[in-house]
Structures are given as C-alpha cells and as structure tokens.
Design a protein around this motif. Structure first.
Motif, mmCIF file in Angstrom:
data_model
loop_
_atom_site.group_PDB
_atom_site.id
_atom_site.type_symbol
_atom_site.label_atom_id
_atom_site.label_comp_id
_atom_site.label_asym_id
_atom_site.label_seq_id
_atom_site.Cartn_x
_atom_site.Cartn_y
_atom_site.Cartn_z
ATOM 1 N N THR A 166 28.311 42.235 -12.717
ATOM 2 C CA THR A 166 28.932 40.478 -12.546
ATOM 3 C C THR A 166 29.407 40.491 -11.066
ATOM 4 O O THR A 166 30.377 41.289 -10.619
ATOM 5 C CB THR A 166 30.203 40.367 -13.423
ATOM 6 O OG1 THR A 166 29.550 40.487 -14.842
ATOM 7 C CG2 THR A 166 30.741 39.086 -13.311
ATOM 8 N N THR A 181 36.341 23.823 -12.551
ATOM 9 C CA THR A 181 36.099 25.196 -12.501
ATOM 10 C C THR A 181 36.918 26.081 -11.759
ATOM 11 O O THR A 181 37.346 25.739 -10.783
ATOM 12 C CB THR A 181 34.664 25.099 -11.821
ATOM 13 O OG1 THR A 181 33.656 24.488 -12.686
ATOM 14 C CG2 THR A 181 33.917 26.525 -11.686
ATOM 15 N N ASN A 202 22.730 35.893 -15.751
ATOM 16 C CA ASN A 202 23.525 34.914 -16.251
ATOM 17 C C ASN A 202 24.424 34.362 -15.325
ATOM 18 O O ASN A 202 25.087 34.788 -14.487
ATOM 19 C CB ASN A 202 24.501 35.408 -17.230
ATOM 20 C CG ASN A 202 23.763 36.169 -18.273
ATOM 21 O OD1 ASN A 202 23.108 35.260 -19.123
ATOM 22 N ND2 ASN A 202 23.350 37.446 -18.917
ATOM 23 N N HIS A 204 27.748 31.684 -14.853
ATOM 24 C CA HIS A 204 28.750 31.067 -15.467
ATOM 25 C C HIS A 204 29.505 30.178 -14.363
ATOM 26 O O HIS A 204 29.938 30.961 -13.434
ATOM 27 C CB HIS A 204 29.548 32.270 -16.265
ATOM 28 C CG HIS A 204 28.903 32.692 -17.312
ATOM 29 N ND1 HIS A 204 28.044 33.906 -17.382
ATOM 30 C CD2 HIS A 204 28.842 32.245 -18.687
ATOM 31 C CE1 HIS A 204 27.599 34.332 -18.537
ATOM 32 N NE2 HIS A 204 28.125 33.197 -19.309
ATOM 33 N N TYR A 206 32.982 28.979 -14.864
ATOM 34 C CA TYR A 206 34.106 29.255 -15.906
ATOM 35 C C TYR A 206 35.202 28.213 -15.700
ATOM 36 O O TYR A 206 35.918 28.266 -14.614
ATOM 37 C CB TYR A 206 34.824 30.896 -15.694
ATOM 38 C CG TYR A 206 33.892 31.569 -16.512
ATOM 39 C CD1 TYR A 206 33.901 31.706 -17.841
ATOM 40 C CD2 TYR A 206 33.294 32.560 -15.785
ATOM 41 C CE1 TYR A 206 33.224 32.647 -18.643
ATOM 42 C CE2 TYR A 206 32.288 33.577 -16.451
ATOM 43 C CZ TYR A 206 32.498 33.792 -17.869
ATOM 44 O OH TYR A 206 31.729 34.628 -18.445
ATOM 45 N N ARG A 213 40.301 35.128 -19.711
ATOM 46 C CA ARG A 213 38.911 35.805 -20.038
ATOM 47 C C ARG A 213 39.384 37.434 -20.386
ATOM 48 O O ARG A 213 38.804 37.949 -21.345
ATOM 49 C CB ARG A 213 37.842 35.973 -18.905
ATOM 50 C CG ARG A 213 37.525 34.525 -18.733
ATOM 51 C CD ARG A 213 36.278 34.551 -17.632
ATOM 52 N NE ARG A 213 35.217 35.550 -17.868
ATOM 53 C CZ ARG A 213 34.644 36.434 -17.200
ATOM 54 N NH1 ARG A 213 34.856 36.103 -15.719
ATOM 55 N NH2 ARG A 213 33.953 37.131 -17.269
ATOM 56 N N GLN A 284 33.548 36.087 -22.379
ATOM 57 C CA GLN A 284 32.790 34.921 -22.089
ATOM 58 C C GLN A 284 33.242 33.859 -23.086
ATOM 59 O O GLN A 284 33.876 32.768 -22.864
ATOM 60 C CB GLN A 284 31.451 35.035 -22.316
ATOM 61 C CG GLN A 284 30.798 36.113 -21.096
ATOM 62 C CD GLN A 284 29.251 36.117 -20.968
ATOM 63 O OE1 GLN A 284 28.498 35.612 -22.025
ATOM 64 N NE2 GLN A 284 28.888 37.006 -20.187
ATOM 65 N N HIS A 287 28.685 31.142 -27.802
ATOM 66 C CA HIS A 287 27.611 30.568 -27.066
ATOM 67 C C HIS A 287 27.086 29.236 -28.332
ATOM 68 O O HIS A 287 26.867 29.292 -29.268
ATOM 69 C CB HIS A 287 26.600 31.206 -26.828
ATOM 70 C CG HIS A 287 26.654 32.302 -25.639
ATOM 71 N ND1 HIS A 287 27.389 33.367 -26.059
ATOM 72 C CD2 HIS A 287 26.377 32.294 -24.607
ATOM 73 C CE1 HIS A 287 27.523 34.074 -24.993
ATOM 74 N NE2 HIS A 287 27.105 33.304 -23.776
ATOM 75 N N ALA A 318 33.485 27.392 -20.735
ATOM 76 C CA ALA A 318 32.473 27.922 -19.365
ATOM 77 C C ALA A 318 31.109 26.980 -19.826
ATOM 78 O O ALA A 318 30.792 26.588 -20.951
ATOM 79 C CB ALA A 318 32.029 29.242 -19.284
ATOM 80 N N HIS A 320 27.119 27.555 -18.811
ATOM 81 C CA HIS A 320 26.134 28.891 -18.734
ATOM 82 C C HIS A 320 24.954 28.619 -18.284
ATOM 83 O O HIS A 320 24.214 27.686 -19.041
ATOM 84 C CB HIS A 320 26.365 29.753 -19.729
ATOM 85 C CG HIS A 320 25.815 31.053 -20.078
ATOM 86 N ND1 HIS A 320 25.513 31.838 -21.228
ATOM 87 C CD2 HIS A 320 25.028 31.662 -18.931
ATOM 88 C CE1 HIS A 320 24.681 32.865 -21.004
ATOM 89 N NE2 HIS A 320 24.517 32.747 -19.660
#
Length: 392
Positions: A166, A181, A202, A204, A206, A213, A284, A287, A318, A320
């Motif tokens: 990440t 954000t 991925n 994101h 956030y 997190r 995260q 979803h 978030a 995504h």
C-alpha cells in the motif's frame, strides 16, 4: 467465479511448479523458501503500532504492507472551482519494485471470451509465461481458508506475493475540510484475492483517518477478508456490520448513503464452493458493490475499473476503485473509464453528514506519460477557489 476442483488444482500446481523449478508435495503444496523482500518494500500494517484488539496474525490489519509512494511517483491534486465543486486527482506510474504487477498481456477491443477467461481465472490458464507466477502465488496460499487441504493459512501479511503493498498520501487538514477525504492509497496485489483472482490495484479515497483504520481489526483466519460475524470474538470485528446492521432507509431494507444499485456484501451473500461469506476487510471496511458490474457482457468488461463503497461502525469509511493490473499499463481495451451512472446518486442520502460524498468517479491512462489518473468530484465543504498539490 470459477474455482478449482481439488484434483485439478493439485495437478495444475505440480505442473506450474515444475516449470518454475520448485518442489511440490503430494497435495500440490509447493515446498519453497520465501524470497527476501525488496529493500524498497518495508513491512507495514501494524508495524510498531499497537493494535488494541483482535491481536495476532489473523487480525487482518497486518496484511497491508507499506510501500514508498515515491516508488510509483504518486501525486494528489485537490482543487475547488467557481461552482463550489471539489475535484481530487490522484495519479501514479506503476513500478517494477512490486513483483508481478508489470507482466499482464494487452487485451483486444472488444475483449474476446478466451482473453476474458484468462483475465478472470489466470490460475486455470496453461500459459507458460505465467507458470512461475502461478506457482509462487499458490505456494503462498492464494486461496486463503479455502477447503483445499495442504495449503497454508498463514497471514498474507507475512508473504511477498500473496499480499498487498500500500502506497499512501496523507491530505492536508484543509483538503479534508473541503473534500471529506483524509488520505488516498494505491494498493498493489500481485496474486489477487479469492474475490479477484488476478493481479490488481485497489485505489481508496479514505474518509476515515489512518488512526481510525488501525482499529478496524477482525478475525480473518489469515486471509484478506473478515470471517462472518459469528466468528468475530472482539468488539472491533463486530463493527464491520456484516450481520446486516448497516444503516437502512425508512423502508428498513434499502441501504442508506451508498450509490443507488449498490448493496452490502453481508454474511453469506457471496457464494463459494462449500461455504458462503461476505467481503469486509480489516483496515478498510465492509464492501458494497453494484451486482450488475459482475455482468461482463452487458455492463462492465472485466478489464475495466469497478467502484465500491466501504462501511465501518455504521459509517461510510471510503470510496474504492479496483481494476486489473493491465489497466495502468495501457493494456485494457480502452484507456478511459467513467462510472456509467455518473452523476452518482445515493439512497436516502444524509446530505448533512455526507455532503461531500463523490458525485463523479473516473480513471484514465495516458500513454504519453505512462501515468494513470483517478478523479473524484463532489460538493465542497467550503467555497472559494482553491488548489493544493502533494507529491510523494
């Protein structure tokens, strides 16, 4: 998603391992010493920070290994126009410092069925050029807590390939006030996951902070996703709300504050051979996706990005995007994508709490620069022309 039968899986692992010159046992498990991580990739996730609940290698949060955003030349530009609309542009350039993210073949336009099948299920492919990749991913337990005996269920946070790297840019306090954000991440996943069984990224945006997190931990069994709510033995694990307790509209059914057409992937909503599960991920959230995006013939070609939302503790955490690793290489059938239902509309939208949710989502690859740019737009938290650039 296509899955292996046990016999076919063991045979394919053995074949791939032979090509990659590694040893396998009778079950098809590859007996191979782990490679040392590149100096550019450092162990992330928990790191030296104390995680206060769901301790241990199955708490999920240690999956997210931290990589240097400078490696991918990551940049975030935040602006506000004269109409009080914010725009965030996050761009990056893929790096070969992450293993197996640069070797995806270009697809045709339109994408023929055989290419689509190879993209969706590369572990079923007999393409010799990917044999070493298949062997290494399977040796690291690419199908976490599946019903295939002999495959490790160790945390993917300890792996080199079956893991996610990440890259993060923290936005300024003023950026967050305007856009909602807090920070933006680019996650590179060399082996994919059981939900996307191919190398992918991925992205994101956030709304939750990094500190918040760090508390989003859950019992995972060692893989990417939280086990269903009945397995959550700590308080933080129950706050993913995979038991159906996410906020609803007045009818008690329609999920609130997520795009029209999206639905939460609650416990048991995603079928796999032998069991059903949901799709919540530590660090995260839980979803939500539009199930129509799984229709690769009539709605979304699978070489194109997809748009999801996340929830934690009954709060949207978030926005995504995810996509095949070939997209930021210019290997998809087109270099430009927009969410087909822009401007984004939300179910029973709480415009006080969630005024700044994105109303536009898009991405474009520029062959001249090799950069991929992701764009979100929405109503700004405060008006007045504004511009800020953060480069890694």
């Amino acid at each position: 998603m296509v899955r292996f039968a046990l016999v076919a899986l063991a045979a394919l692992v053995a074949q791939a391992a032979a090509t990659a010159n590694v040893e396998v046992d009778a079950t098809g498990r590859i007996l191979q010493k782990k490679k040392k991580k590149s100096d550019k990739m450092s162990k992330g996730g928990k790191g030296d920070d104390e995680v206060t609940s769901c301790q241990g290698l199955d708490n999920g949060y240690d999956i997210w290994q931290q990589a240097d955003p400078a490696d991918i030349e990551m940049k975030v530009e935040t602006t506000v126009n004269a109409f009080c609309e914010y725009e965030i542009k996050m761009s990056y350039k893929p790096s070969d410092s992450i293993p197996y993210m640069m070797d995806n073949e270009k697809v045709d336009d339109p994408v023929p069925p055989e290419q689509e099948a190879a993209l969706l299920a590369p572990f079923l492919s007999d393409d010799d050029s990917r044999a070493a990749w298949r062997a290494l991913c399977m040796s690291e337990g690419v199908y976490e807590f599946d019903l295939v005996p002999g495959f490790p269920e160790e945390s993917v946070g300890t792996k080199m390939y079956n893991t996610e790297y990440t890259h993060t840019i923290q936005l300024s306090a003023e950026d967050k006030e305007i856009t909602g954000t807090d920070h933006v991440t680019v996650g590179a996943t060399p082996c994919g996951t059981r939900l996307q069984t191919y190398s992918h990224y991925n992205i994101h945006f956030y709304f939750s902070s990094i500190e918040e997190r760090r508390q989003m931990t859950c019992v995972t069994g060692g893989g990417y996703f939280c086990r269903d709510s009945k397995f959550q033995t700590c308080g933080t694990g129950t706050k993913f709300n995979t038991d159906g307790s996410t906020p609803k509209c007045e009818d008690g059914v329609t999920p609130a504050n997520i795009p029209v057409g999206h639905t939460w992937t609650d416990d048991g909503s995603l079928p796999f051979p032998g069991y059903k599960t949901g799709a919540a991920a530590a660090g995260q959230g839980h979803h939500a996706l539009n199930l129509r995006t799984l229709d690769d013939v009539n709605y979304r070609p699978m070489d194109m990005p997809n748009f999801l939302m996340l929830n934690y503790d009954r709060t949207v955490s978030a926005a995504h995007m995810f996509y095949w690793a070939g997209f930021p290489l210019g290997h998809s059938h087109t270099n430009m994508w927009e969410w087909p239902e822009n401007p984004i509309m939300y179910n029973c939208w709480d415009e006080v709490q969630y005024k700044r949710l994105p109303r536009f989502m898009g991405a474009v690859y520029d062959p001249a620069t090799g950069r991929t740019t992701h764009v979100i737009r929405g109503a700004a938290g405060k008006c007045g022309e504004y511009s800020n650039v953060i480069e890694a």
